[in-house]
Write a protein that holds these residues in place. Sequence first.
Motif, mmCIF file in Angstrom:
data_model
loop_
_atom_site.group_PDB
_atom_site.id
_atom_site.type_symbol
_atom_site.label_atom_id
_atom_site.label_comp_id
_atom_site.label_asym_id
_atom_site.label_seq_id
_atom_site.Cartn_x
_atom_site.Cartn_y
_atom_site.Cartn_z
ATOM 1 N N GLU A 1 -20.976 17.564 7.853
ATOM 2 C CA GLU A 1 -20.510 17.051 6.307
ATOM 3 C C GLU A 1 -18.878 18.608 6.132
ATOM 4 O OE1 GLU A 1 -19.444 13.956 3.261
ATOM 5 O OE2 GLU A 1 -20.554 13.384 5.023
ATOM 6 N N GLY A 4 -17.757 20.796 8.276
ATOM 7 C CA GLY A 4 -16.167 20.666 8.965
ATOM 8 C C GLY A 4 -15.006 20.656 7.728
ATOM 9 N N TRP A 5 -15.485 20.696 6.078
ATOM 10 C CA TRP A 5 -14.675 21.015 5.196
ATOM 11 C C TRP A 5 -14.563 22.104 4.751
ATOM 12 C CZ3 TRP A 5 -16.769 22.996 0.629
ATOM 13 C CH2 TRP A 5 -15.676 23.281 -0.425
ATOM 14 N N THR A 7 -14.043 24.697 7.337
ATOM 15 C CA THR A 7 -13.448 25.011 8.671
ATOM 16 C C THR A 7 -12.051 25.012 8.065
ATOM 17 O OG1 THR A 7 -14.640 24.749 10.119
ATOM 18 C CG2 THR A 7 -13.283 24.795 11.000
ATOM 19 N N THR A 8 -11.643 23.081 7.820
ATOM 20 C CA THR A 8 -10.408 22.388 7.415
ATOM 21 C C THR A 8 -9.953 23.302 6.073
ATOM 22 O OG1 THR A 8 -12.144 20.360 8.059
ATOM 23 C CG2 THR A 8 -9.537 20.906 7.225
ATOM 24 N N SER A 9 -11.225 23.296 5.448
ATOM 25 C CA SER A 9 -9.907 24.517 4.107
ATOM 26 C C SER A 9 -9.849 25.515 4.396
ATOM 27 C CB SER A 9 -11.321 24.720 3.037
ATOM 28 O OG SER A 9 -11.877 23.331 2.579
ATOM 29 N N LEU A 11 -8.582 26.323 7.633
ATOM 30 C CA LEU A 11 -7.294 26.678 8.184
ATOM 31 C C LEU A 11 -6.046 25.859 7.909
ATOM 32 C CD1 LEU A 11 -9.057 25.144 11.960
ATOM 33 C CD2 LEU A 11 -8.479 27.297 10.942
ATOM 34 N N ALA A 12 -6.183 24.951 6.408
ATOM 35 C CA ALA A 12 -5.225 24.513 5.845
ATOM 36 C C ALA A 12 -3.962 25.069 5.768
ATOM 37 C CB ALA A 12 -5.815 23.603 5.314
ATOM 38 N N ARG A 19 -5.370 32.490 3.281
ATOM 39 C CA ARG A 19 -6.790 32.036 4.426
ATOM 40 C C ARG A 19 -7.926 33.258 4.472
ATOM 41 N NH1 ARG A 19 -3.647 30.902 9.166
ATOM 42 N NH2 ARG A 19 -3.899 32.414 10.342
ATOM 43 N N GLY A 48 -20.005 26.642 8.954
ATOM 44 C CA GLY A 48 -18.439 25.611 9.205
ATOM 45 C C GLY A 48 -17.616 27.064 9.238
ATOM 46 N N SER A 51 -18.067 28.627 12.450
ATOM 47 C CA SER A 51 -17.395 27.799 14.526
ATOM 48 C C SER A 51 -16.233 28.674 15.225
ATOM 49 C CB SER A 51 -16.659 26.143 13.006
ATOM 50 O OG SER A 51 -15.295 26.291 12.482
#
Length: 75
Positions: A1, A4-5, A7-9, A11-12, A19, A48, A51
Motif C-alpha cells: 500500500e 503504491g502510494w 509511486t503514484t505520488s 508519477l502524479a 517529480r 515504491g 518500482s
Amino acid sequence: EVAGWVTTSLLAFDRARTRARVLAKFVGVCSTLLKLGNFNTLFAILTGLQSPPASRLKFTRREVAPHVLAELDQM
C-alpha cells in the motif's frame, strides 16, 4: 500500500523538476526513518521508489541533486 502510494505520488506530476522535488522529499523521509529504526516503512518507500515505473524516470533523476542520489544509493 505504501509502495503504491509513493509511486503514484511520484508519477502524479508532469514536470521532471517537480517529480525531482518529490523524490528528494521521499529520500529525506527515508533518511529519517533509518535514523528512527522504522525499517518496515523505510523498505516500503524504497520499494515504491525502485518500482519499474519510478525507476524509468531518467529525466527526473537528472534533476535531483547528486548528494540526494548518493544517499538513495546507500540505502
